[in-house]
Enzyme design. Structure first.
Site, PDB file in Angstrom:
ATOM      1  N   ARG A   1      -3.244  18.899  45.264  1.00  0.00           N
ATOM      2  CA  ARG A   1      -1.757  18.629  45.159  1.00  0.00           C
ATOM      3  C   ARG A   1      -1.606  17.644  46.543  1.00  0.00           C
ATOM      4  NH1 ARG A   1      -1.666  19.553  40.770  1.00  0.00           N
ATOM      5  NH2 ARG A   1      -0.441  21.312  39.713  1.00  0.00           N
TER       6      ARG A   1
ATOM      7  N   HIS B   1      -2.473  10.819  39.774  1.00  0.00           N
ATOM      8  CA  HIS B   1      -2.498  12.158  39.323  1.00  0.00           C
ATOM      9  C   HIS B   1      -3.192  12.401  37.994  1.00  0.00           C
ATOM     10  CE1 HIS B   1      -0.493  16.256  39.847  1.00  0.00           C
ATOM     11  NE2 HIS B   1      -1.585  16.546  39.082  1.00  0.00           N
TER      12      HIS B   1
HETATM   13  P1  NDP Z   1      -8.670  28.654  40.794  1.00  0.00           P
HETATM   14  O1  NDP Z   1      -7.281  29.453  40.867  1.00  0.00           O
HETATM   15  O2  NDP Z   1      -9.526  28.632  39.800  1.00  0.00           O
HETATM   16  O3  NDP Z   1      -9.318  28.070  42.189  1.00  0.00           O
HETATM   17  C1  NDP Z   1      -8.476  28.482  43.372  1.00  0.00           C
HETATM   18  C2  NDP Z   1      -9.711  28.501  44.398  1.00  0.00           C
HETATM   19  O4  NDP Z   1      -8.976  28.107  45.699  1.00  0.00           O
HETATM   20  C3  NDP Z   1     -10.215  29.777  44.615  1.00  0.00           C
HETATM   21  O5  NDP Z   1     -11.628  29.518  44.817  1.00  0.00           O
HETATM   22  C4  NDP Z   1      -9.139  30.385  45.776  1.00  0.00           C
HETATM   23  O6  NDP Z   1     -10.346  31.332  46.380  1.00  0.00           O
HETATM   24  C5  NDP Z   1      -9.329  29.092  46.420  1.00  0.00           C
HETATM   25  N1  NDP Z   1      -8.094  29.406  47.483  1.00  0.00           N
HETATM   26  C6  NDP Z   1      -6.920  29.707  47.142  1.00  0.00           C
HETATM   27  N2  NDP Z   1      -6.167  29.990  48.303  1.00  0.00           N
HETATM   28  C7  NDP Z   1      -6.868  29.661  49.314  1.00  0.00           C
HETATM   29  C8  NDP Z   1      -6.845  29.837  50.926  1.00  0.00           C
HETATM   30  N3  NDP Z   1      -5.622  30.076  51.367  1.00  0.00           N
HETATM   31  N4  NDP Z   1      -7.822  29.540  51.614  1.00  0.00           N
HETATM   32  C9  NDP Z   1      -9.110  29.070  50.930  1.00  0.00           C
HETATM   33  N5  NDP Z   1      -9.206  29.106  49.864  1.00  0.00           N
HETATM   34  C10 NDP Z   1      -8.283  29.474  49.011  1.00  0.00           C
HETATM   35  O7  NDP Z   1      -7.906  27.004  40.349  1.00  0.00           O
HETATM   36  P2  NDP Z   1      -8.414  25.670  39.530  1.00  0.00           P
HETATM   37  O8  NDP Z   1      -9.836  25.649  40.197  1.00  0.00           O
HETATM   38  O9  NDP Z   1      -8.430  26.242  38.095  1.00  0.00           O
HETATM   39  O10 NDP Z   1      -7.358  24.663  39.917  1.00  0.00           O
HETATM   40  C11 NDP Z   1      -7.195  24.379  41.432  1.00  0.00           C
HETATM   41  C12 NDP Z   1      -6.019  23.300  41.619  1.00  0.00           C
HETATM   42  O11 NDP Z   1      -6.427  22.302  41.167  1.00  0.00           O
HETATM   43  C13 NDP Z   1      -4.995  23.526  40.936  1.00  0.00           C
HETATM   44  O12 NDP Z   1      -4.078  24.639  41.430  1.00  0.00           O
HETATM   45  C14 NDP Z   1      -4.067  22.481  40.697  1.00  0.00           C
HETATM   46  O13 NDP Z   1      -3.179  22.359  41.782  1.00  0.00           O
HETATM   47  C15 NDP Z   1      -5.023  21.229  40.801  1.00  0.00           C
HETATM   48  N6  NDP Z   1      -5.257  20.638  39.887  1.00  0.00           N
HETATM   49  C16 NDP Z   1      -5.136  19.236  40.006  1.00  0.00           C
HETATM   50  C17 NDP Z   1      -5.438  18.296  38.789  1.00  0.00           C
HETATM   51  C18 NDP Z   1      -5.150  16.885  38.877  1.00  0.00           C
HETATM   52  O14 NDP Z   1      -5.080  15.989  37.785  1.00  0.00           O
HETATM   53  N7  NDP Z   1      -4.943  16.220  40.215  1.00  0.00           N
HETATM   54  C19 NDP Z   1      -5.715  18.796  37.662  1.00  0.00           C
HETATM   55  C20 NDP Z   1      -6.170  20.263  37.382  1.00  0.00           C
HETATM   56  C21 NDP Z   1      -5.868  20.933  38.606  1.00  0.00           C
HETATM   57  P3  NDP Z   1     -10.774  32.819  45.834  1.00  0.00           P
HETATM   58  O15 NDP Z   1     -11.900  32.418  44.948  1.00  0.00           O
HETATM   59  O16 NDP Z   1     -11.203  33.635  46.820  1.00  0.00           O
HETATM   60  O17 NDP Z   1      -9.654  33.300  44.989  1.00  0.00           O
HETATM   61  C1  OXD Z   2      -2.902  20.516  36.800  1.00  0.00           C
HETATM   62  C2  OXD Z   2      -2.408  18.914  37.061  1.00  0.00           C
HETATM   63  O1  OXD Z   2      -2.292  21.336  37.331  1.00  0.00           O
HETATM   64  O2  OXD Z   2      -2.638  18.316  35.797  1.00  0.00           O
HETATM   65  O3  OXD Z   2      -3.361  20.816  35.788  1.00  0.00           O
HETATM   66  O4  OXD Z   2      -2.338  18.706  38.013  1.00  0.00           O
END
Ligand code: NDP
Ligand code: OXD
Length: 317
Positions: free
Chosen positions: A232, A280
């Site tokens: 993000r 994005h």
């Molecule tokens: P998940 O919820 O599966 O994973 C999130 C990860 O981030 C987990 O490992 C979590 O830790 C870690 N995390 C959360 N908060 C913290 C913190 N404060 N400190 C350290 N680690 C932290 O999410 P996804 O993998 O499915 O997606 C991740 C992000 O990717 C989405 O939220 C979205 O914003 C972004 N995204 C962007 C896209 C794009 O096209 N640019 C497309 C799709 C997604 P823990 O394992 O310990 O819970």
């Molecule tokens: C998502 C994205 O969060 O597209 O899936 O950014």
């Protein structure tokens, strides 16, 4: 078709990119009985039991008094959790679907390999008509760090593992990562960064992670590191990226997300020689495979089971 148990259930869709028709077709394929309604013509609001949304207007989901679940069209739920008027007690489910995951692995592999082999330098040499016999280390000698080791981070690691990269992950809670080094929490962050030459951000945007890609973080990495932010725009401090590139602390940055999207036409990132801008599109939810996952979750809810991939409202992801 996934199931025939969605008879008479009404699902309201609010998508972006005018993809409503595509979504309707996908749901029609996954479950012909599901009654899909458009945001513009929802009909009787009390009949809507499920919402499938991307960036709904704040407070708008309260209009549906019998909502059983809110499905986010994207993996990120920051577009929903910023709404203080979200209906209470209604679970929020984030998007987890195989093609979205695959797309992100492709994006990460593409840009990690690009930096690993220093393609920007090779392209620069070509433009200058220089025969540049640039020798780069092989993948086992390249340290890649993935911040956020959830669904997408773990899949990206799997994709990179094929090449043999020296991998590490950083997450909120401790992780077992047999394929690499695992760090977690604020205590683990500096050690994680100190060994990371190519940093991939796949964190969710929460109050804890907002602005995390900042000057201090870059200073903790080896000089000349690369940044790939596919998470993000709120994670990155834009002026700190520019400063780190200027000083040489960062060698390059690939940014898929921005504080303001679309990135304004006059933004300095567009023409920066060491920044790659993408719009994005690191990965996009694919209607056919996503509809199957949503319908499967509706079937679970109707069977009295909790939906999969619910958001922990306290943690914010
Ligand atoms: P998940 O919820 O599966 O994973 C999130 C990860 O981030 C987990 O490992 C979590 O830790 C870690 N995390 C959360 N908060 C913290 C913190 N404060 N400190 C350290 N680690 C932290 O999410 P996804 O993998 O499915 O997606 C991740 C992000 O990717 C989405 O939220 C979205 O914003 C972004 N995204 C962007 C896209 C794009 O096209 N640019 C497309 C799709 C997604 P823990 O394992 O310990 O819970
Ligand atoms: C998502 C994205 O969060 O597209 O899936 O950014």
């Amino acid at each position: 078709m996934v199931s025939s148990t969605c008879e008479l259930m009404a699902l309201i869709i609010k998508s972006d990119f005018a993809r409503d028709v595509i979504w309707r077709e996908a749901f029609q394929f996954a479950s012909p009985e599901l009654d899909c309604r458009s945001w513009q013509a929802p009909g009787d609001l009390s009949e809507i039991e499920y919402a499938f949304v991307w960036k709904p207007e704040k407070g708008s989901l309260r209009r549906f008094p019998n909502l059983k679940c809110i499905f986010s069209i994207g993996a990120g739920v920051d577009h929903l959790l910023g709404d203080v008027d979200l209906p209470e007690g209604v679970p929020v489910v984030r998007m987890v679907e195989p093609e979205l995951t695959r797309g992100m692995s492709e994006y990460v592999a593409l840009h990690v390999l690009r930096y690993h082999r220093d393609l920007p330098a090779l392209q620069q040499s070509q433009r200058a008509r220089q025969w540049n016999e640039l020798i780069t280390p092989t993948a086992p000698h390249r340290r890649v760090g993935i911040m956020g080791f959830g669904v997408l981070g773990q899949a990206a690691a799997e994709a990179l593992r094929v090449f043999g990269f020296d991998l590490a992950c950083w997450s909120r809670t401790a992780k077992d990562f047999p394929g690499g080094e695992s760090f977690h929490g604020s205590d683990g962050l500096v050690s994680f960064l100190a060994r990371t030459e190519i940093l991939v951000c796949l964190l969710p945007l929460t109050p804890e992670t907002e602005g995390i890609l900042n000057r201090d973080l870059f200073a903790s990495m080896p000089r000349g590191a690369w940044l790939i932010n596919a998470a993000r725009g709120g994670h990155q401090v834009e002026e700190d990226i520019l400063e780190a590139l200027q000083s040489g602390q960062l060698a390059g940055a690939t940014l898929d997300v921005f504080e303001t999207e679309p990135l304004p036409k006059d933004h300095v990132f567009w023409s920066h020689p060491r920044i790659t801008v993408t719009a994005h599109i690191a990965s996009v939810t694919q209607p056919r495979s996503a509809a199957v996952e949503v319908v499967a979750n509706i079937v679970r809810i109707e069977a009295g089971e909790p939906p999969l991939n619910t958001v922990d409202m306290g943690a914010g992801y």
